[in-house]
Enzyme design. Sequence first.
Site, PDB file in Angstrom:
ATOM      1  N   SER A  15       0.803  -1.221   0.000  1.00  0.00           N
ATOM      2  CA  SER A  15       0.000   0.000   0.000  1.00  0.00           C
ATOM      3  C   SER A  15       0.836   1.270   0.000  1.00  0.00           C
ATOM      4  CB  SER A  15      -0.944   0.009   1.203  1.00  0.00           C
ATOM      5  OG  SER A  15      -0.224  -0.155   2.415  1.00  0.00           O
ATOM      6  N   ASP A  30      -3.442   8.218   7.876  1.00  0.00           N
ATOM      7  CA  ASP A  30      -4.339   7.344   8.625  1.00  0.00           C
ATOM      8  C   ASP A  30      -3.518   6.656   9.713  1.00  0.00           C
ATOM      9  OD1 ASP A  30      -3.004   5.186   7.453  1.00  0.00           O
ATOM     10  OD2 ASP A  30      -4.599   4.736   6.023  1.00  0.00           O
ATOM     11  N   HIS A  39      -0.573   4.681   7.394  1.00  0.00           N
ATOM     12  CA  HIS A  39       0.143   5.222   6.240  1.00  0.00           C
ATOM     13  C   HIS A  39       0.532   6.690   6.432  1.00  0.00           C
ATOM     14  CE1 HIS A  39      -2.512   1.952   4.710  1.00  0.00           C
ATOM     15  NE2 HIS A  39      -1.374   1.590   4.124  1.00  0.00           N
TER      16      HIS A  39
END
Length: 365
Positions: free
Chosen positions: A48, A339, A342
């Site tokens: 990600s 978040d 991340h």
Amino acid sequence: MSLLRQVRRAMPALFVLAQVVLATARRGAAAAGPGKVPAPAVIVFGDSTADTGNNNFIQTMARGNHPPYGRDYVGGVATGRFSNGRLPADFVSEALGLPPSVPAYLDPGHTIHHLARGVSFASAGAGLDNMTAQIPSAMTLSEQIDHFRRYRARLRRAKGQAAAHHIISHAIYIFSIGASDFLQNYLVFPARGYRYTLPEYEVYLVGAAEAALRAVHGLGARAFRVVGLPPLGCLPLERAMNLPRPTGECNEVYNVVARSFNSRLRGLVARLNWELPGARLAYVDQYGLMSAMIARPWEYDFENSVQGCCGTGYVETGVLCSLDSALTCDNADKYIFFDAVHPSERAYKIIAGAILNATSTRRFP
């Protein structure tokens, strides 16, 4: 004598000019190989931290294609990047004079001519261990490399053999992967723990990294940037889940795991520099950089290093961010994390600088 005095008088200026020319040459060579050929593309594998939208086109819940993700991206579009804006690979591409964002391979909106200047095969939720990707139904690293093989074939058909070879052999390859193997797999689910001790699992993952790097090298890649793990225990989610300790403290057990794995990965990079013909691998010390940012956020003009911008900042990631979007902070640039897992776009830009400045341990005559 008059001519000699003039030459001596001009020497300081000539010295300064020589230094400027040398520095410029070094900067240009940093993104190229020994032949100083500029990188024609940025090619990315990972999770990600590197997925620029591939997961939008597969059946998985691991997607960042909804608000508040992408709110600071051009046009405020949630592209699938797990951040408020761009990712490190995007900034690396822009710094090399290439497009300011790296397209996702699976996005049907991009032709092979777009992908020829940069492409991401990364998939949020992927790991070095293929089992890791199976948990959220992400693309495995093996599948990412299979897509790279197809990409090479498409390049040859579209650009011709010589042009395709130039792109593949002179591109910069970024590998940003490994955190999910611990946070989403080994430290959460028991399957791998029954089979491997933690040190054995680290060895297994480094072996998987070696196999992937050798495979991509065998397909023509030469210049690699291998990004180490961040301080896993200082991610906001791991702080919140660190129940035996006072609220807000990093999980030092997880940090020890990250440092141990990174040490093995760094050793692998050094060894492959000698074993792979023509390879130039550079290890990127993300752990050291992010540790400094988290410990002394004011030095990087951040105000918050313990919470994410999204929601409460402690547990939200992925779809949970959209559920608590009303609580999202006003200025993500003041947060290291967007978040609970991340980094924010501005933190990613700093990490991109480390990727660009990483140097290979390989020495050429």
